[in-house]
Design an enzyme around this catalytic site. Structure first.
Site, short mmCIF file in Angstrom:
data_model
loop_
_atom_site.label_atom_id
_atom_site.label_comp_id
_atom_site.label_asym_id
_atom_site.label_seq_id
_atom_site.Cartn_x
_atom_site.Cartn_y
_atom_site.Cartn_z
CG LEU A 59 98.91 61.68 61.22
CD1 LEU A 59 99.25 61.28 59.80
CD2 LEU A 59 100.13 62.28 61.88
CG LEU A 80 104.34 53.25 59.35
CD1 LEU A 80 104.41 51.90 60.05
CD2 LEU A 80 105.09 53.21 58.03
CB ALA A 81 99.13 57.63 60.47
CB SER A 125 101.86 55.53 47.84
OG SER A 125 101.06 54.75 46.97
CD GLU A 127 97.28 53.97 43.66
OE1 GLU A 127 96.83 54.85 42.92
OE2 GLU A 127 97.03 52.76 43.52
CE1 TYR A 149 97.03 56.33 50.39
CE2 TYR A 149 97.90 55.75 48.23
CZ TYR A 149 97.96 55.67 49.61
OH TYR A 149 98.96 54.91 50.22
#
Ligand code: NAP
Length: 339
Positions: A59, A80-81, A125, A127, A149
């Site tokens: 990526l 999904l990375a 996410s 998060e 993140y």
């Protein structure tokens, strides 16, 4: 019907392995993009490797992504990375931004130039909600990430909306809440707890596996954790990958919250895991301030009504079943290594 081709980026991870199994059962041709450093023989997809076409890529490198898309002409891409560990994202802040944030953006750019009709799933996410004042959270809850993140995920999520509007791409974003499994990385809380309970039950009081501080996860019959009052919505990864696929079959690119709606504390997780093997968690868990995040994420709990109504998706695995599955798996693994 024509066989569909899916490119899975992050195929060696927890979700990548479950998604590969799911898409193979739907007769997809699977292309797995993985880094040169990914350890395939010991990876979670080693058992499927003869059914997957592999391409090397990263990526961090737009060209390797674009070239893979050009060669295989996928109908669907699942991104999904990521540097996927929120707790490590302060230490790896720039790497997290580069991979988790801009990495997704590189995929959108590559698709825009090489195959603009390809549908993309972006792993957003919970998060991104950070310290939500609204509980539970749905697709309209404001984002306010509290760690690098979450911020990187929000960048990727926002760029997806921009590319959908500006370039008419199809990028569906799943705001997934914590999902776990026997395949979860060892540095994640649930796996540490499952591993710790299994080790102690089997009489291993100092473990071989190390925590993120480079120390044995189990030391003198105890495991060290951070905030025991942290509250999370934990589901089973195997249930969640189905939602990813459903999002790409929907007529329009949408954002969906995916979670169970069932909120538990870390304390309850410990009670469930140690209790499942007849141990009293209070004798085996200690709080270590080094594992407390610089800024704690708030109470994240999903309101997945939109996914239920529009996609027909619901979780199937309960919290107790999930924890039991993880502890039992660790018991088997440890016994196998002892033989
Ligand atoms: P995971 O097990 O940590 O897997 C991450 C994957 O990303 C691995 O395959 C890893 O490959 C790959 N990767 C890392 N850096 C890369 C790079 N520079 N180029 C290409 N690949 C790279 O994560 P997961 O639990 O399956 O989660 C899947 C996605 O969902 C992630 O984006 C995560 O952030 C997101 N998410 C997860 C949860 C959860 O609770 N699990 C919740 C919300 C969102 P290597 O084998 O080479 O390391």
């Amino acid at each position: 019907m024509k066989q569909k081709t899916a490119l899975i980026i992050g195929i060696t991870g927890q979700d990548g392995s479950y998604l590969t199994e799911f898409l193979l059962s739907k007769n997809y041709k699977i292309i797995g993009l993985m880094r040169k450093t990914s350890a395939l023989p010991s990876s979670l997809i080693a058992h499927l490797s003869n059914k997957i076409h592999f391409a090397y890529g990263d990526l961090l490198d737009t060209f390797s992504i674009a070239e893979t898309i050009r060669s295989y002409q996928p109908d669907e891409i699942y991104n999904l990375a990521a540097q996927s560990y929120p707790g490590e994202s302060w230490r790896l802040a720039i790497e997290t931004a580069e991979i988790t944030g801009i990495g997704a953006h590189r995929i959108y750019e590559a698709v825009r130039y090489v195959k603009p009709d390809c549908r993309i799933y972006q792993a957003s996410s919970s998060e991104m909600f950070g310290m939500p004042t609204i509980v539970p959270q749905n697709e309209h809850t404001p984002f306010e990430p509290v760690n690098p993140y979450g911020a990187a995920k929000l960048y990727a999520h926002t760029m997806a909306q921009i590319y959908n509007k500006s370039y008419k791409l199809f990028i569906a974003c799943g705001i997934l809440f914590n999902h776990e499994s026997p395949r979860r990385g060892m540095h994640f809380l649930t796996q540490k707890v499952a591993y710790g309970a299994a080790c102690i039950k089997l009489g291993i009081l100092n473990s071989l596996d190390l925590n993120e501080q480079g120390e044995p996860i189990v030391q003198s019959g105890t495991i060290a954790l951070g905030n025991l009052d942290a509250r999370r919505d934990w589901g089973f990864a195997g249930d969640y990958v189905e939602a990813m696929w459903m999002m790409l079959q929907h007529k329009t690119p949408e954002t969906y919250v995916i979670g169970t709606g069932d909120v538990r504390t870390v304390r309850q997780l410990c009670e469930e895991a140690f209790g499942s093997v007849g141990l009293d968690w209070q004798k085996h868990v200690v709080v270590d301030p080094r594992f407390i995040r610089l800024t704690e994420t708030g109470t994240t709990v999903a309101d997945a009504t939109k996914a239920k109504t529009e996609l027909g998706w619901s979780p199937r695995t309960s919290f107790s079943e999930l924890v039991k599955m993880m502890v039992e798996h660790q018991m088997k693994q440890i016994k196998r290594k002892q033989e």
